[in-house]
Design a protein around this motif. Structure first.
Motif, PDB file in Angstrom:
ATOM      1  N   CYS A   1      18.656  15.036 -35.523  1.00 40.62           N
ATOM      2  CA  CYS A   1      18.961  16.291 -34.820  1.00 40.62           C
ATOM      3  C   CYS A   1      18.246  16.335 -33.472  1.00 40.62           C
ATOM      4  O   CYS A   1      18.802  16.808 -32.481  1.00 40.62           O
ATOM      5  N   ALA A   2      17.018  15.837 -33.442  1.00 44.32           N
ATOM      6  CA  ALA A   2      16.261  15.842 -32.188  1.00 44.32           C
ATOM      7  C   ALA A   2      16.889  14.929 -31.150  1.00 44.32           C
ATOM      8  O   ALA A   2      16.829  15.208 -29.941  1.00 44.32           O
ATOM      9  N   ARG A   3      17.495  13.832 -31.587  1.00 46.66           N
ATOM     10  CA  ARG A   3      18.072  12.855 -30.660  1.00 46.66           C
ATOM     11  C   ARG A   3      19.521  13.152 -30.301  1.00 46.66           C
ATOM     12  O   ARG A   3      20.065  12.534 -29.387  1.00 46.66           O
ATOM     13  N   ALA A   4      20.140  14.078 -31.017  1.00 47.43           N
ATOM     14  CA  ALA A   4      21.561  14.359 -30.778  1.00 47.43           C
ATOM     15  C   ALA A   4      21.759  14.970 -29.398  1.00 47.43           C
ATOM     16  O   ALA A   4      21.049  15.910 -29.024  1.00 47.43           O
TER      17      ALA A   4
ATOM     18  N   GLU B   1      16.334  33.772 -51.272  1.00 45.50           N
ATOM     19  CA  GLU B   1      17.737  33.381 -51.341  1.00 45.50           C
ATOM     20  C   GLU B   1      18.432  33.488 -49.978  1.00 45.50           C
ATOM     21  O   GLU B   1      19.640  33.696 -49.906  1.00 45.50           O
ATOM     22  N   MET B   2      17.676  33.306 -48.907  1.00 44.95           N
ATOM     23  CA  MET B   2      18.229  33.198 -47.555  1.00 44.95           C
ATOM     24  C   MET B   2      17.938  31.796 -47.041  1.00 44.95           C
ATOM     25  O   MET B   2      16.806  31.318 -47.134  1.00 44.95           O
ATOM     26  N   PHE B   3      18.958  31.140 -46.493  1.00 41.57           N
ATOM     27  CA  PHE B   3      18.768  29.831 -45.870  1.00 41.57           C
ATOM     28  C   PHE B   3      18.975  29.977 -44.373  1.00 41.57           C
ATOM     29  O   PHE B   3      20.030  30.439 -43.919  1.00 41.57           O
ATOM     30  N   SER B   4      17.966  29.594 -43.599  1.00 45.95           N
ATOM     31  CA  SER B   4      18.040  29.636 -42.139  1.00 45.95           C
ATOM     32  C   SER B   4      18.266  28.220 -41.639  1.00 45.95           C
ATOM     33  O   SER B   4      17.374  27.372 -41.712  1.00 45.95           O
ATOM     34  N   ALA B   5      19.469  27.952 -41.150  1.00 45.39           N
ATOM     35  CA  ALA B   5      19.809  26.620 -40.652  1.00 45.39           C
ATOM     36  C   ALA B   5      19.232  26.448 -39.254  1.00 45.39           C
ATOM     37  O   ALA B   5      19.445  27.290 -38.376  1.00 45.39           O
ATOM     38  N   GLU B   6      18.518  25.354 -39.046  1.00 42.52           N
ATOM     39  CA  GLU B   6      17.847  25.114 -37.770  1.00 42.52           C
ATOM     40  C   GLU B   6      18.670  24.256 -36.819  1.00 42.52           C
ATOM     41  O   GLU B   6      18.790  24.551 -35.648  1.00 42.52           O
ATOM     42  N   SER B   7      19.207  23.157 -37.310  1.00 40.45           N
ATOM     43  CA  SER B   7      19.949  22.253 -36.427  1.00 40.45           C
ATOM     44  C   SER B   7      20.802  21.342 -37.291  1.00 40.45           C
ATOM     45  O   SER B   7      20.522  21.144 -38.481  1.00 40.45           O
ATOM     46  N   MET B   8      21.854  20.770 -36.690  1.00 45.73           N
ATOM     47  CA  MET B   8      22.684  19.804 -37.391  1.00 45.73           C
ATOM     48  C   MET B   8      23.149  18.734 -36.419  1.00 45.73           C
ATOM     49  O   MET B   8      23.054  18.904 -35.203  1.00 45.73           O
ATOM     50  N   PHE B   9      23.620  17.620 -36.970  1.00 49.30           N
ATOM     51  CA  PHE B   9      24.056  16.507 -36.125  1.00 49.30           C
ATOM     52  C   PHE B   9      25.215  15.791 -36.788  1.00 49.30           C
ATOM     53  O   PHE B   9      25.421  15.883 -37.999  1.00 49.30           O
ATOM     54  N   SER B  10      25.959  15.078 -35.964  1.00 48.34           N
ATOM     55  CA  SER B  10      27.037  14.209 -36.453  1.00 48.34           C
ATOM     56  C   SER B  10      26.816  12.812 -35.892  1.00 48.34           C
ATOM     57  O   SER B  10      26.858  12.606 -34.681  1.00 48.34           O
ATOM     58  N   GLY B  11      26.579  11.853 -36.783  1.00 49.94           N
ATOM     59  CA  GLY B  11      26.545  10.455 -36.382  1.00 49.94           C
ATOM     60  C   GLY B  11      27.940   9.877 -36.307  1.00 49.94           C
ATOM     61  O   GLY B  11      28.203   8.940 -35.543  1.00 49.94           O
ATOM     62  N   GLN B  12      28.845  10.408 -37.125  1.00 47.76           N
ATOM     63  CA  GLN B  12      30.269  10.136 -37.039  1.00 47.76           C
ATOM     64  C   GLN B  12      30.989  11.476 -36.988  1.00 47.76           C
ATOM     65  O   GLN B  12      30.492  12.484 -37.488  1.00 47.76           O
ATOM     66  N   SER B  13      32.151  11.491 -36.378  1.00 46.18           N
ATOM     67  CA  SER B  13      32.875  12.736 -36.167  1.00 46.18           C
ATOM     68  C   SER B  13      33.042  13.512 -37.475  1.00 46.18           C
ATOM     69  O   SER B  13      33.518  12.965 -38.475  1.00 46.18           O
ATOM     70  N   GLY B  14      32.636  14.768 -37.456  1.00 43.58           N
ATOM     71  CA  GLY B  14      32.792  15.629 -38.627  1.00 43.58           C
ATOM     72  C   GLY B  14      31.617  15.625 -39.578  1.00 43.58           C
ATOM     73  O   GLY B  14      31.615  16.392 -40.540  1.00 43.58           O
ATOM     74  N   GLY B  15      30.600  14.809 -39.312  1.00 38.84           N
ATOM     75  CA  GLY B  15      29.474  14.739 -40.235  1.00 38.84           C
ATOM     76  C   GLY B  15      28.760  16.062 -40.407  1.00 38.84           C
ATOM     77  O   GLY B  15      28.386  16.441 -41.533  1.00 38.84           O
ATOM     78  N   SER B  16      28.567  16.788 -39.318  1.00 38.86           N
ATOM     79  CA  SER B  16      27.873  18.071 -39.428  1.00 38.86           C
ATOM     80  C   SER B  16      28.730  19.110 -40.145  1.00 38.86           C
ATOM     81  O   SER B  16      28.204  19.950 -40.882  1.00 38.86           O
ATOM     82  N   LYS B  17      30.041  19.064 -39.962  1.00 38.55           N
ATOM     83  CA  LYS B  17      30.925  20.010 -40.657  1.00 38.55           C
ATOM     84  C   LYS B  17      30.826  19.814 -42.168  1.00 38.55           C
ATOM     85  O   LYS B  17      30.792  20.784 -42.931  1.00 38.55           O
ATOM     86  N   VAL B  18      30.799  18.563 -42.592  1.00 36.42           N
ATOM     87  CA  VAL B  18      30.696  18.280 -44.023  1.00 36.42           C
ATOM     88  C   VAL B  18      29.349  18.774 -44.562  1.00 36.42           C
ATOM     89  O   VAL B  18      29.278  19.362 -45.655  1.00 36.42           O
ATOM     90  N   ALA B  19      28.274  18.559 -43.806  1.00 35.23           N
ATOM     91  CA  ALA B  19      26.961  19.031 -44.250  1.00 35.23           C
ATOM     92  C   ALA B  19      26.953  20.551 -44.407  1.00 35.23           C
ATOM     93  O   ALA B  19      26.428  21.083 -45.399  1.00 35.23           O
ATOM     94  N   LEU B  20      27.542  21.252 -43.454  1.00 35.00           N
ATOM     95  CA  LEU B  20      27.583  22.711 -43.521  1.00 35.00           C
ATOM     96  C   LEU B  20      28.429  23.185 -44.696  1.00 35.00           C
ATOM     97  O   LEU B  20      28.036  24.102 -45.438  1.00 35.00           O
TER      98      LEU B  20
END
Length: 248
Positions: A106-109, A158-177
């Motif tokens: 995420c830091a390098r994205a 029971e609250m999740f605070s999302a900080e950052s996401m990344f995709s190494g291949q197209s759609g990777g972050s969507k799948v994680a979410l």
């Protein structure tokens, strides 16, 4: 260094933050400065709807914007074309098996319009400590043994605070979410805090909530037992199983 008119946090009282209503309108949500990134302070911040965000050379800056961007865990939307591709995907999703690698990715994205990253080494170390204490978690998308996407964030009850996401291949972050929403909704957790909205998040189903409403929900959810500890025992999830997530 002077950040008036916002208050400086007391070094010896990690749980003490100013009331969120005192946050500035411009820049939206800037509430306080100073303090440290200790687990005690970070945990207290997230339980109060506050998060750190600052650049190289600045002290910690603490934010609580209005409105707040959130996802309903059952309301994440994947585009129809992507869902059709996903039905044939060999990817799998895991949790908490390579937290540091996700944060580093995420830091390098690259971020459009941004020069550098706010996920500085001190931030990476701080969230790593929270992870080892069982409060920060990563969702990881793999193609075989290759990490192709992910996200990380902090659980407060029971609250999740999302900080950052990344995709190494197209759609990777969507799948994680989508996988995060699947797991959380299965546990009865209603919301994912996305902090500040943007067109990409809104296209995936995020919506804006007035800060006062968000903080009222958080006060209830953060007081619940949650699932502290490492989540790596969750059975791997086939990305193809997420193809049914609505395209809205």
């Amino acid at each position: 260094m002077n950040f008036l008119p916002i208050p400086r946090l007391h070094p010896d009282h990690p749980a003490a933050f100013p009331p969120a209503a005192q946050a500035l309108e411009e820049p939206n949500g800037l509430l306080a400065w100073g303090g440290d990134l200790s687990p005690e302070r970070l945990g207290a911040a997230y339980r109060q709807g506050i998060f750190p965000w600052f650049s190289e050379g600045q002290p910690p800056l603490w934010w609580c914007p209005d409105p707040r961007a959130v996802f309903d865990t059952r309301g994440i939307r994947l585009p129809g074309r992507f869902r059709r591709q996903l039905r044939k995907s060999p990817w799998t999703v895991r949790a908490d098996t390579c937290f540091d690698a996700v944060v580093d990715a995420c830091a390098r994205a690259p971020r459009p319009g941004q020069d550098g990253t706010w996920i500085l080494p001190a931030m990476q170390e701080a969230y790593g400590r929270l992870h080892r204490l069982g409060h920060a978690h990563s969702i990881e998308v793999f193609d075989g043994d290759t990490l192709v996407g992910g996200l990380y964030g902090v659980a407060s009850g029971e609250m999740f605070s999302a900080e950052s996401m990344f995709s190494g291949q197209s759609g990777g972050s969507k799948v994680a979410l989508a996988a995060l929403g699947h797991w959380l909704s299965g546990w009865g957790w209603p919301l994912i805090d996305a902090q500040v909205g943007n067109p990409h998040l809104m296209s995936l189903g995020a919506h804006e909530m007035p800060r006062a409403s968000y903080l009222a929900r958080l006060a209830d959810l953060a007081g619940r037992p949650g699932r502290p500890g490492n989540w790596s025992a969750l059975p791997p999830l086939a990305a193809a199983s997420l193809a049914g997530v609505s395209g809205g």
